[in-house]
Scaffold this motif. Structure first.
Motif, PDB file in Angstrom:
ATOM      1  N   ALA A  16       0.843  -1.202   0.000  1.00  0.00           N
ATOM      2  CA  ALA A  16       0.000   0.000   0.000  1.00  0.00           C
ATOM      3  C   ALA A  16       0.873   1.245   0.000  1.00  0.00           C
ATOM      4  N   GLY A  17       0.611   2.158  -0.922  1.00  0.00           N
ATOM      5  CA  GLY A  17       1.360   3.400  -1.016  1.00  0.00           C
ATOM      6  C   GLY A  17       2.665   3.294  -1.778  1.00  0.00           C
ATOM      7  N   GLU A  18       2.997   2.102  -2.260  1.00  0.00           N
ATOM      8  CA  GLU A  18       4.243   1.910  -3.005  1.00  0.00           C
ATOM      9  C   GLU A  18       4.154   2.585  -4.377  1.00  0.00           C
ATOM     10  N   VAL A  19       5.275   3.103  -4.838  1.00  0.00           N
ATOM     11  CA  VAL A  19       5.361   3.668  -6.181  1.00  0.00           C
ATOM     12  C   VAL A  19       5.856   2.559  -7.109  1.00  0.00           C
ATOM     13  N   VAL A  20       5.068   2.256  -8.138  1.00  0.00           N
ATOM     14  CA  VAL A  20       5.428   1.188  -9.076  1.00  0.00           C
ATOM     15  C   VAL A  20       5.696   1.779 -10.455  1.00  0.00           C
ATOM     16  N   THR A  21       6.473   1.057 -11.233  1.00  0.00           N
ATOM     17  CA  THR A  21       6.786   1.470 -12.601  1.00  0.00           C
ATOM     18  C   THR A  21       5.885   0.724 -13.572  1.00  0.00           C
ATOM     19  N   ILE A  22       5.258   1.481 -14.459  1.00  0.00           N
ATOM     20  CA  ILE A  22       4.384   0.936 -15.495  1.00  0.00           C
ATOM     21  C   ILE A  22       5.088   1.122 -16.830  1.00  0.00           C
ATOM     22  N   LYS A  23       5.062   0.096 -17.671  1.00  0.00           N
ATOM     23  CA  LYS A  23       5.662   0.178 -18.999  1.00  0.00           C
ATOM     24  C   LYS A  23       4.615  -0.226 -20.036  1.00  0.00           C
ATOM     25  N   THR A  24       4.492   0.594 -21.090  1.00  0.00           N
ATOM     26  CA  THR A  24       3.538   0.270 -22.151  1.00  0.00           C
ATOM     27  C   THR A  24       4.201   0.452 -23.511  1.00  0.00           C
ATOM     28  N   LEU A  25       3.780  -0.366 -24.445  1.00  0.00           N
ATOM     29  CA  LEU A  25       4.241  -0.268 -25.820  1.00  0.00           C
ATOM     30  C   LEU A  25       3.092  -0.706 -26.714  1.00  0.00           C
ATOM     31  N   ILE A  26       2.899   0.000 -27.803  1.00  0.00           N
ATOM     32  CA  ILE A  26       1.888  -0.426 -28.763  1.00  0.00           C
ATOM     33  C   ILE A  26       2.553  -0.508 -30.131  1.00  0.00           C
ATOM     34  N   ASN A  27       2.427  -1.681 -30.764  1.00  0.00           N
ATOM     35  CA  ASN A  27       3.031  -1.797 -32.091  1.00  0.00           C
ATOM     36  C   ASN A  27       2.105  -1.109 -33.088  1.00  0.00           C
ATOM     37  N   HIS A  28       2.586  -0.003 -33.614  1.00  0.00           N
ATOM     38  CA  HIS A  28       1.794   0.833 -34.515  1.00  0.00           C
ATOM     39  C   HIS A  28       2.750   1.533 -35.463  1.00  0.00           C
ATOM     40  N   LYS A  29       2.455   1.501 -36.733  1.00  0.00           N
ATOM     41  CA  LYS A  29       3.373   2.024 -37.748  1.00  0.00           C
ATOM     42  C   LYS A  29       3.589   3.535 -37.646  1.00  0.00           C
ATOM     43  N   MET A  30       2.614   4.271 -37.128  1.00  0.00           N
ATOM     44  CA  MET A  30       2.709   5.721 -36.965  1.00  0.00           C
ATOM     45  C   MET A  30       3.024   6.402 -38.302  1.00  0.00           C
ATOM     46  N   GLU A  31       2.115   6.299 -39.237  1.00  0.00           N
ATOM     47  CA  GLU A  31       2.288   6.896 -40.564  1.00  0.00           C
ATOM     48  C   GLU A  31       2.106   8.405 -40.470  1.00  0.00           C
ATOM     49  N   LEU A  42       0.548  10.491 -51.568  1.00  0.00           N
ATOM     50  CA  LEU A  42       0.770  10.563 -50.114  1.00  0.00           C
ATOM     51  C   LEU A  42      -0.005   9.470 -49.394  1.00  0.00           C
ATOM     52  N   ILE A  43       0.674   8.831 -48.448  1.00  0.00           N
ATOM     53  CA  ILE A  43       0.019   7.851 -47.587  1.00  0.00           C
ATOM     54  C   ILE A  43      -0.657   8.646 -46.480  1.00  0.00           C
ATOM     55  N   PRO A  44      -1.956   8.442 -46.252  1.00  0.00           N
ATOM     56  CA  PRO A  44      -2.665   9.225 -45.226  1.00  0.00           C
ATOM     57  C   PRO A  44      -2.040   9.086 -43.838  1.00  0.00           C
ATOM     58  N   ARG A  45      -2.078  10.172 -43.094  1.00  0.00           N
ATOM     59  CA  ARG A  45      -1.567  10.177 -41.725  1.00  0.00           C
ATOM     60  C   ARG A  45      -2.410   9.233 -40.883  1.00  0.00           C
ATOM     61  N   LYS A  46      -1.759   8.441 -40.073  1.00  0.00           N
ATOM     62  CA  LYS A  46      -2.436   7.541 -39.139  1.00  0.00           C
ATOM     63  C   LYS A  46      -1.488   7.312 -37.975  1.00  0.00           C
ATOM     64  N   ILE A  47      -1.690   8.097 -36.913  1.00  0.00           N
ATOM     65  CA  ILE A  47      -0.834   7.987 -35.736  1.00  0.00           C
ATOM     66  C   ILE A  47      -1.679   7.817 -34.478  1.00  0.00           C
ATOM     67  N   ILE A  48      -1.055   7.273 -33.459  1.00  0.00           N
ATOM     68  CA  ILE A  48      -1.646   7.304 -32.122  1.00  0.00           C
ATOM     69  C   ILE A  48      -1.480   8.746 -31.667  1.00  0.00           C
ATOM     70  N   ASN A  49      -2.589   9.415 -31.329  1.00  0.00           N
ATOM     71  CA  ASN A  49      -2.467  10.826 -30.949  1.00  0.00           C
ATOM     72  C   ASN A  49      -2.754  11.084 -29.472  1.00  0.00           C
ATOM     73  N   LYS A  50      -3.281  10.102 -28.763  1.00  0.00           N
ATOM     74  CA  LYS A  50      -3.534  10.257 -27.325  1.00  0.00           C
ATOM     75  C   LYS A  50      -3.289   8.928 -26.617  1.00  0.00           C
ATOM     76  N   PHE A  51      -2.762   9.042 -25.412  1.00  0.00           N
ATOM     77  CA  PHE A  51      -2.581   7.874 -24.547  1.00  0.00           C
ATOM     78  C   PHE A  51      -3.010   8.274 -23.144  1.00  0.00           C
ATOM     79  N   THR A  52      -3.809   7.428 -22.497  1.00  0.00           N
ATOM     80  CA  THR A  52      -4.198   7.679 -21.106  1.00  0.00           C
ATOM     81  C   THR A  52      -4.086   6.384 -20.301  1.00  0.00           C
ATOM     82  N   ALA A  53      -3.820   6.563 -19.020  1.00  0.00           N
ATOM     83  CA  ALA A  53      -3.803   5.454 -18.073  1.00  0.00           C
ATOM     84  C   ALA A  53      -4.677   5.843 -16.896  1.00  0.00           C
ATOM     85  N   GLU A  54      -5.559   4.937 -16.526  1.00  0.00           N
ATOM     86  CA  GLU A  54      -6.446   5.150 -15.379  1.00  0.00           C
ATOM     87  C   GLU A  54      -6.203   4.049 -14.357  1.00  0.00           C
TER      88      GLU A  54
END
Length: 109
Positions: A16-31, A42-54
């Motif tokens: 309880a109350g410990e600080v933990v490390t979170i690691k995330t990765l998403i395989n996405h080409k990010m055009e 032109l290849i249309p833009r397609k990127i991850i534009n938002k990331f949230t953690a709850e």
């Protein structure tokens, strides 16, 4: 485009109350929208534009992502966990597609 797959590492348990490390990765080409295909169009833009953690429904981390971010965006952050619960991670693509992943953590002591 290859299948988009989020990956998340959350400790299984913490004190309880410990600080933990979170690691995330998403395989996405990010055009970026600046490259051209074999026809010179032109290849249309397609990127991850938002990331949230709850954690248990409360936002604990958020990021707005710009086109300059490399393919397969990786986020690492620390968060204090007061109780057992569930982390929910959400990535949002330019076209509105959302990718989610959930991980539980057990807090004791």
């Amino acid at each position: 485009m290859a299948k988009v797959k989020p990956r998340v590492k959350v400790p299984r348990s913490a004190k309880a109350g410990e600080v933990v490390t979170i690691k995330t990765l998403i395989n996405h080409k990010m055009e970026s929208g600046f490259r051209k295909d074999k026809k010179g169009e032109l290849i249309p833009r397609k990127i991850i534009n938002k990331f949230t953690a709850e954690f248990n429904g409360k936002k604990v981390f958020a990021a707005d992502v710009a086109p300059a971010v490399s393919a397969n965006p990786y986020f690492q952050f620390k968060v204090k966990v007061p109780e057992s619960g569930t982390f929910k991670f959400t990535w949002v693509d330019d076209d509105g597609t959302t990718y989610t992943q959930e991980k539980k953590i057990k807090v004791g002591g």
